[in-house]
Scaffold this motif. Sequence first.
Motif, PDB file in Angstrom:
ATOM      1  N   LEU A 109     -16.686 -24.384  33.750  1.00  0.00           N
ATOM      2  CA  LEU A 109     -15.682 -23.330  33.584  1.00  0.00           C
ATOM      3  C   LEU A 109     -15.629 -22.360  34.756  1.00  0.00           C
ATOM      4  CD1 LEU A 109     -16.262 -22.638  29.786  1.00  0.00           C
ATOM      5  CD2 LEU A 109     -14.290 -23.784  30.826  1.00  0.00           C
ATOM      6  N   ASP A 141     -14.735 -32.658  28.251  1.00  0.00           N
ATOM      7  CA  ASP A 141     -13.566 -32.401  29.097  1.00  0.00           C
ATOM      8  C   ASP A 141     -12.443 -31.750  28.297  1.00  0.00           C
ATOM      9  OD1 ASP A 141     -14.920 -33.531  31.212  1.00  0.00           O
ATOM     10  OD2 ASP A 141     -13.893 -35.470  31.082  1.00  0.00           O
ATOM     11  N   GLU A 142     -12.244 -32.199  27.059  1.00  0.00           N
ATOM     12  CA  GLU A 142     -11.168 -31.624  26.263  1.00  0.00           C
ATOM     13  C   GLU A 142     -11.428 -30.159  25.919  1.00  0.00           C
ATOM     14  OE1 GLU A 142     -13.233 -34.555  23.296  1.00  0.00           O
ATOM     15  OE2 GLU A 142     -12.969 -34.393  25.479  1.00  0.00           O
ATOM     16  N   GLU A 143     -12.716 -29.785  25.812  1.00  0.00           N
ATOM     17  CA  GLU A 143     -13.050 -28.382  25.571  1.00  0.00           C
ATOM     18  C   GLU A 143     -12.760 -27.537  26.806  1.00  0.00           C
ATOM     19  OE1 GLU A 143     -13.617 -25.233  23.590  1.00  0.00           O
ATOM     20  OE2 GLU A 143     -14.191 -27.075  22.523  1.00  0.00           O
ATOM     21  N   VAL A 144     -13.158 -28.047  27.951  1.00  0.00           N
ATOM     22  CA  VAL A 144     -12.884 -27.337  29.208  1.00  0.00           C
ATOM     23  C   VAL A 144     -11.379 -27.167  29.396  1.00  0.00           C
ATOM     24  CG1 VAL A 144     -13.074 -27.486  31.727  1.00  0.00           C
ATOM     25  CG2 VAL A 144     -15.033 -28.091  30.289  1.00  0.00           C
ATOM     26  N   ASP A 145     -10.630 -28.226  29.128  1.00  0.00           N
ATOM     27  CA  ASP A 145      -9.162 -28.149  29.268  1.00  0.00           C
ATOM     28  C   ASP A 145      -8.584 -27.119  28.305  1.00  0.00           C
ATOM     29  OD1 ASP A 145      -9.232 -30.115  31.199  1.00  0.00           O
ATOM     30  OD2 ASP A 145      -8.631 -31.736  29.845  1.00  0.00           O
ATOM     31  N   ARG A 146      -9.074 -27.099  27.073  1.00  0.00           N
ATOM     32  CA  ARG A 146      -8.563 -26.132  26.093  1.00  0.00           C
ATOM     33  C   ARG A 146      -8.781 -24.701  26.572  1.00  0.00           C
ATOM     34  NH1 ARG A 146     -10.681 -24.395  20.079  1.00  0.00           N
ATOM     35  NH2 ARG A 146     -12.709 -24.347  21.135  1.00  0.00           N
ATOM     36  N   TYR A 148      -9.315 -23.582  29.663  1.00  0.00           N
ATOM     37  CA  TYR A 148      -8.480 -23.273  30.829  1.00  0.00           C
ATOM     38  C   TYR A 148      -7.025 -23.059  30.411  1.00  0.00           C
ATOM     39  CZ  TYR A 148     -11.803 -23.688  34.672  1.00  0.00           C
ATOM     40  OH  TYR A 148     -12.826 -23.464  35.562  1.00  0.00           O
ATOM     41  N   ASP A 149      -6.562 -23.825  29.424  1.00  0.00           N
ATOM     42  CA  ASP A 149      -5.198 -23.611  28.921  1.00  0.00           C
ATOM     43  C   ASP A 149      -5.049 -22.196  28.361  1.00  0.00           C
ATOM     44  OD1 ASP A 149      -4.295 -26.100  29.648  1.00  0.00           O
ATOM     45  OD2 ASP A 149      -4.532 -26.996  27.653  1.00  0.00           O
ATOM     46  N   TRP A 150      -6.090 -21.703  27.696  1.00  0.00           N
ATOM     47  CA  TRP A 150      -6.041 -20.323  27.213  1.00  0.00           C
ATOM     48  C   TRP A 150      -5.829 -19.343  28.362  1.00  0.00           C
ATOM     49  CZ3 TRP A 150     -10.714 -19.692  23.320  1.00  0.00           C
ATOM     50  CH2 TRP A 150     -10.462 -20.465  22.177  1.00  0.00           C
ATOM     51  N   ARG A 152      -4.485 -19.810  31.207  1.00  0.00           N
ATOM     52  CA  ARG A 152      -3.233 -19.990  31.932  1.00  0.00           C
ATOM     53  C   ARG A 152      -2.014 -19.620  31.083  1.00  0.00           C
ATOM     54  NH1 ARG A 152      -5.597 -25.774  33.302  1.00  0.00           N
ATOM     55  NH2 ARG A 152      -6.741 -25.323  35.230  1.00  0.00           N
ATOM     56  N   ASP A 224      -2.788 -18.514  36.483  1.00  0.00           N
ATOM     57  CA  ASP A 224      -2.180 -19.341  37.534  1.00  0.00           C
ATOM     58  C   ASP A 224      -0.761 -18.934  37.846  1.00  0.00           C
ATOM     59  OD1 ASP A 224      -3.802 -22.503  36.676  1.00  0.00           O
ATOM     60  OD2 ASP A 224      -4.543 -20.723  37.690  1.00  0.00           O
TER      61      ASP A 224
END
Length: 225
Positions: A109, A141-146, A148-150, A152, A224
Amino acid sequence: MVVLATKCYVDGEARERALKSLGSLIENDIHQLSVEAEIGVRRDDFVTVTLTGDDATAARNVLGERWGEITDHFTEGETYVGTLDSWDDEGITLDAGEKIRVPAAELGLGQGTPSQIRERFGLVQHLPMTFVYGDPSRLADEEVDRLYDWSRGRGRVNVNSATRGEVRATVNRAGHAQDIVTVERLGLLEQSIITGEGTDPPGLLAAIGEYLPSELRCVIGGEDD
């Protein structure tokens, strides 16, 4: 019996309300199946659901997919769900029926200490999080993506120790219903208030904090942009 990867760690009337809310959610999940469900809480606060009937196996699969499932065995390289238990300068600890240590280098993260990362991504205690078991374990990976989506997306205020209905009622009571998009359910007692355009998450936190005996953390969003 299935052990859901979410906890009921409140007491008294708050526990009764939380389990009643969960009962409605589970009924909605499995109402088309031929099965009866009895909800309980383990000594470690994880919620159990005892299923009986012709479709018990199917119902278990549905609930495991919906909430995540706590298991008593782990296979290296497989993905599981635990709840955020604690953190320090060396990493975070998840509770997945046993304590799972995720070192700082395996969080994925970005820069900062685990405490700084927790503040940046609004991680409240008991938040369900997905991880890959191993030596060492890491966030999936799906947790990291979630997460980061928060950071952004729109701003958020994350809350624990309250049901989704209680959070909605609190936002309304504070006079901010028009300032949010929705309340996203993260776990039984962990919610995420998604703020509307032009709404400042720290300001919303300050406005509702006096009404909620909860841990609240902001996600500013739009990193972003």
